[in-house]
Design a protein around this motif. Structure first.
Motif, PDB file in Angstrom:
ATOM      1  N   ILE A 175       0.846  -1.188   0.000  1.00  0.00           N
ATOM      2  CA  ILE A 175       0.000   0.000   0.000  1.00  0.00           C
ATOM      3  C   ILE A 175       0.882   1.238   0.000  1.00  0.00           C
ATOM      4  CG2 ILE A 175      -1.778   1.254   1.262  1.00  0.00           C
ATOM      5  CD1 ILE A 175      -2.660  -1.518   2.368  1.00  0.00           C
TER       6      ILE A 175
ATOM      7  N   CYS B 115      -2.851   1.628   5.374  1.00  0.00           N
ATOM      8  CA  CYS B 115      -2.430   0.286   5.766  1.00  0.00           C
ATOM      9  C   CYS B 115      -2.644   0.061   7.255  1.00  0.00           C
ATOM     10  CB  CYS B 115      -0.959   0.086   5.404  1.00  0.00           C
ATOM     11  SG  CYS B 115      -0.320  -1.510   5.909  1.00  0.00           S
TER      12      CYS B 115
ATOM     13  N   THR C 105       3.683  -1.336   3.559  1.00  0.00           N
ATOM     14  CA  THR C 105       3.333   0.047   3.210  1.00  0.00           C
ATOM     15  C   THR C 105       4.584   0.904   3.084  1.00  0.00           C
ATOM     16  OG1 THR C 105       2.109   2.045   3.848  1.00  0.00           O
ATOM     17  CG2 THR C 105       2.953   0.700   5.645  1.00  0.00           C
TER      18      THR C 105
END
Lengths: 175, 470
Positions: A53, A60, A82
């Motif tokens: 992400i 996230c 992330t």
């Protein structure tokens, strides 16, 4: 390949509740989550893929490990990957960070694929997530699949649809 | 490498070194974002509608997260910014949102925080709110405190702090009168709302008058009586305004109240101090003695007897905790409190990890660790994630992990139990209804930790060693 806009995707000519077959269903208001969430929950149960992400911690941090998948195999899908964008990433751009993140995942986890989710902030600052994925793809045999569904595009339903289009291998030109 | 080899390799010291060199990627973050903390804070005020200016998905996440933790409905609204607002600015969304929120949900106050999107495009909340008042959308005297809480700076503990500071600054403006004799208590980002009830109980026993600044205990632990209440409790707005006339303010968490305490020190004209949470016997003693000093009230016998019971609990159970190795992760204040408690019990914290700590936190916890022989082996990891923690648990094993629910996979891989303290707890019920602070908190912590160890022994025993007496 490709769609003109998001309204195009939401057309449901076969749906008997949509009384205007040439137009999208009316957009629901309130109470719903965003397009990113919609896309993420559709794709997240793909267990042997990594889900990265790209955005600040919100997207996230509030969502990972939230969805199960009855898999006895890979657990990779549960990992909350992330880029955890910070102020400096917004000012100077974070495509480099994203590129390194993708490379790290490829090298350390050898996933069957990487889904790279673009969220509101890279969407607004105009980061070319698709280009980063395309570039990363050249250096690996792992499919690096951009999911361009920033939250501000619309509601969760739209995100569900966008994720479906991604699975069908169709890229959606949405901006 | 095949799967089995990889599974083995990621448990090695060599992999750990590579893992700790990782810079551009966060894996399994143990933190949430500012607006989550902000709406949690706002919910603790009477009749207050938490209102987030930004995309709607953010608020959907926060509500869903908070509801999963507290198992209560959590009401909050969003201005639902989309592409057009990103291009043209979110003023129309904000004004329309204020109008809808005010008309439909009849709040006494609307507390605005922001998500990333509004911050990146640079929406000017102040001028938007002024505009809304000018247009008559919102009455001129209706309280609308606002805080900038972008998710790309800090974490939920900073969001809590920023929102609280904004609410207090807004409501106390021009309210300075003569001293009211009350003490202000700021619980901080504390997901165990029973802690607020516990503080109130202790202060009631001492006969101290107090104002809790952001009292979410009745909001996030409300009775089930068949009626839905949109605003089931919270600190009264007039009490919040009156807090400026208090004799002192104590923040029960240091890092989630820093800005607020600073504001109080600068503008309230009374003593404002923040302490680490009163977790453990010594820390609870310290808290009560501070209250005694500030209010002149004595410690009642009932609290002394309660302390004695906590000491007795510790004595009865010390053999299950003494000498055991622990890994602790979470927000800095909670981690500090738990480590303090473990040292008191002779438990040995080995890995201490936080994603949201600062250098100051590191310095202070080092002093604490140095003060005890049980703190000698501890290593501190600031700004790290749960994938780092997993490496640590594999290369330097411990007996127990203490932290929130996200730690369950690392604990499972390491074959150790997880005792759940912190935020979020999605996979156990009712833990937020038990205090972790005060003498009662000591009893709860010892019960959870010791019984979890004993459960493990029972589960792992063969027939010959499965005993009635433990």
């Amino acid at each position: 390949m490709g769609f003109a806009n998001t309204a195009e995707i939401l057309k449901e000519p076969a749906c008997n509740l949509n009384h205007q077959p040439d137009r999208a269903c009316e957009r629901p208001r309130g109470g719903e989550s965003c397009a990113f969430d919609g896309a993420f929950i559709v794709l997240n149960p793909i267990t042997d893929a990594a889900h990265l992400i790209h955005g600040p911690i919100a997207c996230c941090g509030n969502s990972y490990e939230g969805r199960g998948s009855l898999s006895s195999g890979s657990r990779l899908y549960r990992y909350g990957f992330t880029t955890d964008m910070t102020e400096m990433d917004i000012v100077y751009g974070s495509e480099g960070k994203l590129k390194e993140g993708i490379e790290y995942i490829v090298k350390r986890y050898e996933p069957s694929a990487i889904f790279v989710y673009s969220t509101c902030i890279p969407g607004i600052t105009g980061e070319d997530v698709e280009a980063v994925c395309k570039e990363a793809k050249k250096r690996t045999i792992v499919p690096v699949i951009p999911v361009i569904a920033p939250g501000f595009l619309g509601h969760k339903n739209l995100g569900n649809r966008l994720a479906g289009e991604v699975l069908l291998g169709r890229s959606c030109w949405i901006m | 490498m095949n799967c089995a080899e990889v599974a083995e390799y990621i448990n090695t010291k060599e992999y750990q070194e590579l893992n700790f060199k990782r810079e551009t990627l966060v894996i399994n973050p143990p933190k949430a974002c500012q607006p989550l903390g902000a709406i949690f804070c706002a919910s603790g005020f009477e009749g207050t509608l938490p209102f987030v200016h930004g995309s709607q998905g953010c608020v959907a996440y926060f509500r869903n997260n908070l509801s999963r933790h507290f198992r209560e409905p959590f009401s909050a609204v969003s201005t639902s910014m989309t592409e057009d607002a990103a291009v043209f600015g979110g003023m129309n969304n904000l004004i329309e949102g204020l109008q809808n929120g005010f008309t439909l949900y009849k709040p006494k106050m609307i507390a605005i925080s922001t998500s990333c999107m509004a911050e990146v495009i640079g929406d000017d909340l102040n001028s938007f709110v002024i505009k809304a008042r000018e247009l008559g959308t919102i009455p001129k005297d209706f309280p609308i405190p606002f805080a900038h809480t972008p998710s790309f700076v800090g974490s939920h503990i900073n969001g809590y702090d920023n929102m609280l500071k904004a609410i207090i600054a807004h409501l106390t403006q021009g309210k300075k009168e003569k001293k009211n004799g009350k003490i202000n208590i700021i619980p901080g980002f504390d997901p165990h709302v029973a802690n607020i009830r516990e503080i109130k109980r202790m202060l009631n026993l001492m006969g101290v008058e107090y104002i809790i600044l952001s009292d979410s205990s009745d909001v996030l632990d409300s009775p089930q009586n068949g009626n839905f209440e949109m605003y089931p409790g919270g600190t009264k707005l007039e009490d919040t305004a009156d807090s400026i006339n208090g004799v002192a303010t104590i923040g029960l968490q240091k890092f989630s109240t820093m800005q607020t305490i600073k504001l109080i020190q600068e503008s309230f004209g009374h003593e404002g101090l923040s302490i680490y949470p009163p977790l453990g016997i010594k820390a609870t003693d310290g808290f009560l003695m501070k209250i005694k000093r500030l209010t002149g009230r004595s410690i009642p016998e009932e609290l002394e007897r309660e302390r004695g019971r906590a000491v007795d609990t510790a004595t009865d159970a010390h053999q299950y905790i003494h000498g055991k190795r622990f890994a602790v992760f979470g927000d800095p204040d909670e981690v500090f409190g738990i480590v303090n408690f473990l040292l008191e019990m002779g438990g040995e914290p080995v890995h201490i990890l936080t994603a949201t700590g600062t250098k100051q936190f590191g310095d202070e916890i080092k002093v604490l660790l140095d003060s005890s022989p049980y703190g000698k082996q501890a290593n501190l990891y600031i700004g790290k994630d749960l994938w780092h923690l997993r490496s640590l648990l594999m290369t330097e094993p411990v007996d127990m992990l203490i932290g929130d629910s996200h730690g369950k996979w690392a604990a499972r891989d390491a074959g150790i139990p997880l005792v759940r303290i912190g935020y979020p707890i999605f996979d156990r019920v009712n833990l937020h209804r038990y205090p972790t602070i005060g003498y009662q908190g000591v009893i709860n912590l010892i019960t959870w930790i010791a019984n979890t160890f004993i459960d493990e022994v029972d589960r792992k025993s063969d027939d010959a060693h499965f005993e009635l007496l433990r």
